[in-house]
Design an enzyme around this catalytic site. Structure first.
Site, PDB file in Angstrom:
ATOM      1  CG  PHE A   1      51.282  37.238  44.457  1.00  0.00           C
ATOM      2  CD1 PHE A   1      51.473  36.445  45.511  1.00  0.00           C
ATOM      3  CD2 PHE A   1      51.197  38.798  44.532  1.00  0.00           C
ATOM      4  CE1 PHE A   1      52.020  37.108  46.680  1.00  0.00           C
ATOM      5  CE2 PHE A   1      51.278  39.384  45.813  1.00  0.00           C
ATOM      6  CZ  PHE A   1      51.852  38.543  47.000  1.00  0.00           C
ATOM      7  CE  LYS A   2      56.043  37.204  48.264  1.00  0.00           C
ATOM      8  NZ  LYS A   2      55.231  36.116  48.370  1.00  0.00           N
ATOM      9  CG  ASP A   3      57.567  36.323  39.037  1.00  0.00           C
ATOM     10  OD1 ASP A   3      58.351  36.501  39.826  1.00  0.00           O
ATOM     11  OD2 ASP A   3      57.204  35.279  38.575  1.00  0.00           O
TER      12      ASP A   3
END
Ligand SMILES: *Cc1c(COP(=O)(O)O)cnc(C)c1O
Length: 475
Positions: A119-121
């Site tokens: 999810f960091k993207d």
């Protein structure tokens, strides 16, 4: 919109001014002076928007010093089906964060479709484009120095590769990341990306970053910057998908939903807290931890007691192996009535390795007003949850999402839609999936042979001076 520090001793700054930095000069974290409010009419207008328009509706309230047309262009090139392409069969890549319904009132919000499958993207890709825009405008450059045990480093590198004015120097513990994570980072051939494998553990990498950052002359001369999880731009970008998940799981704005969030540094769920403060009808925000349960302990007892690395366990949901939640201060600031003096008093003990007890101060009873609940899980729970979701719904989930689902199923209420945030795809954690299901997850297209690609990295001793010299030699 101006940004102020939770410690109250730093001048107010604009969005662009705080974008490239980390901590405020007084040691606090930046927050907007006031939270923008979304009325019922605003929510009605937003309900039918696509992801890009929704992102603009939210982010334009925060990035008020970037001309609207420029912000729109940056958002439109970030949130595309081509960037967030790794969706499951049957999900629509145009949704960017598809809502996957397991059964009525139980959903996964899929946030891991970007280039590094975590999810960091969602935030980092936006940050890469914002950095390039702000630096180009100012005619400046930045050299990002970071330490990673896996997810953050790859997400930052894929966001910053090929960006004008940006170099990335990423330290990782030599031979300690998974083969997949190693290949993901080291196979990048972009000349502005430098992978440095340190002979040591993650803490050694982190210590080198601290030592270099504390050399103020070096930091200024070589324009050293960071993209760590306290960066306000990352939090702001994450607020958007809470709106998206809400609209996708409800039919009108009188309904409430709850979110369950696999948590480590409290960055993801902090964005949910801010969405709720902005008027999004969220009933509960459920903080799910693994065996590193500092946050669960706080929400159950009111005691916040960060732990040292000797008491931080290495688990099968490694991206949540955190015992000092760097974004937690942002929530506590709101909990103490945005009283910077009070906040500063609490953190004076935390900063010296101590703890605080909000129950003793009569403040634990205020937590329910903010909708928070919590729970934790262990390795056996994760394995069981991965099997259960596979058997019951034919869906493969990763170990971090399993932590979220485990707690979500314990705390869910019959009539309230529960949205679990999917924070990574199972392909990233092959060994654990193999253990749980006796089969390996399918690799996303284009990643089947990742480990066979040529790798580009430098092995170095755990020595801050040597790392400084390496940076000097490569600029
Ligand atoms: C970073 C990460 C988390 C924890 O998110 P925080 O914002 O630090 O709470 C959870 N799961 C995965 C897969 C991550 O990469």
């Amino acid at each position: 919109m101006k940004y102020i520090s939770t410690r109250g001793q730093a001048p107010a700054q604009s969005f662009s001014e705080i974008l490239l930095g980390g901590l405020a000069p007084d040691g606090g974290l930046y927050l907007p002076e006031t939270y923008p409010q979304f009325s019922a009419a605003d929510l009605t207008a937003m309900r039918t928007m696509n992801y890009r328009d929704l992102a603009f509706a939210v982010l334009s309230r925060f990035a008020t010093d970037i001309p609207a047309a420029d912000l729109k262009t940056i958002i439109d090139k970030t949130y595309t089906a081509a960037v967030y392409c790794h969706v499951r069969e049957g999900d629509n890549p145009e949704d960017i964060t598809p809502l996957h319904t397991l059964e009525p009132n139980l959903h996964l919000l899929c946030l891991s479709n970007g280039p590094t499958l975590a999810f960091k993207d969602m935030a980092m890709q936006l940050l890469g484009n914002l950095f390039e825009y702000v630096l180009t405008k100012a005619g400046q450059g930045i050299n990002i120095l970071g330490a990673t045990s896996g997810d953050t480093g790859s997400s930052a590198e894929y966001a910053m590769r090929g960006k004008q004015g940006v170099n990335v120097f990423m330290l990782s513990p030599h031979g300690k990341m998974s083969r997949f994570q190693t290949a993901q980072m080291f196979s990048l051939q972009d000349p502005n990306i430098y992978n440095i494998a340190i002979k040591g553990v993650f803490d050694d990498c982190q210590d080198i970053v601290k030592a270099v950052s504390n050399d103020h002359a070096f930091k200024a001369d070589y324009k050293i910057g960071a993209v760590n999880s306290i960066n306000w731009g990352r939090i702001a970008a994450q607020i958007v998908y809470y709106f998206k998940g809400y609209f996708a799981s409800t039919t009108d704005n009188t309904q409430q939903v709850s979110f369950a969030v696999p948590s480590g540094n409290f960055g993801n769920v902090c964005a949910g807290h801010i969405a709720r403060m902005m008027g999004l009808p969220i009933k509960h925000l459920i903080v799910a931890t693994n065996e590193n349960d500092v946050l669960d302990e706080f929400f159950k007892t009111g005691v916040y007691r960060p732990r040292g690395s000797a008491n931080t366990y290495h688990t099968s949901s490694p991206s949540m192996d955190i015992s000092k939640a760097s974004n937690f201060e942002r929530f506590i600031y709101d909990l103490v009535g945005q009283n910077a003096a009070k906040l500063q008093a609490l953190w004076s003990s935390v900063d010296q390795g101590g703890a605080f007890d909000l129950a003793a101060q009569g403040l634990l009873s205020k937590v329910p007003e903010f909708g928070f609940q919590s729970g934790s899980s262990n390795h056996a729970n994760r394995m069981e949850m991965i099997r259960k979701i596979w058997v019951d719904y034919g869906l493969m989930i990763d170990t971090h999402t399993a932590d979220g689902l485990k707690v979500a199923l314990e705390l869910r209420e019959a009539d309230v839609p529960m949205i679990v945030l999917e924070t990574a795809l199972p392909a990233k954690f092959e060994e654990s999936i193999q253990e749980a299901l006796g089969q390996a997850p399918v690799r996303p297209q284009g990643m089947e042979y990742l480990e066979t690609l040529p790798q580009r990295f430098e092995v170095m001793a755990a020595d801050a001076e040597a790392v400084k010299q390496f940076i000097k030699n490569h600029l």
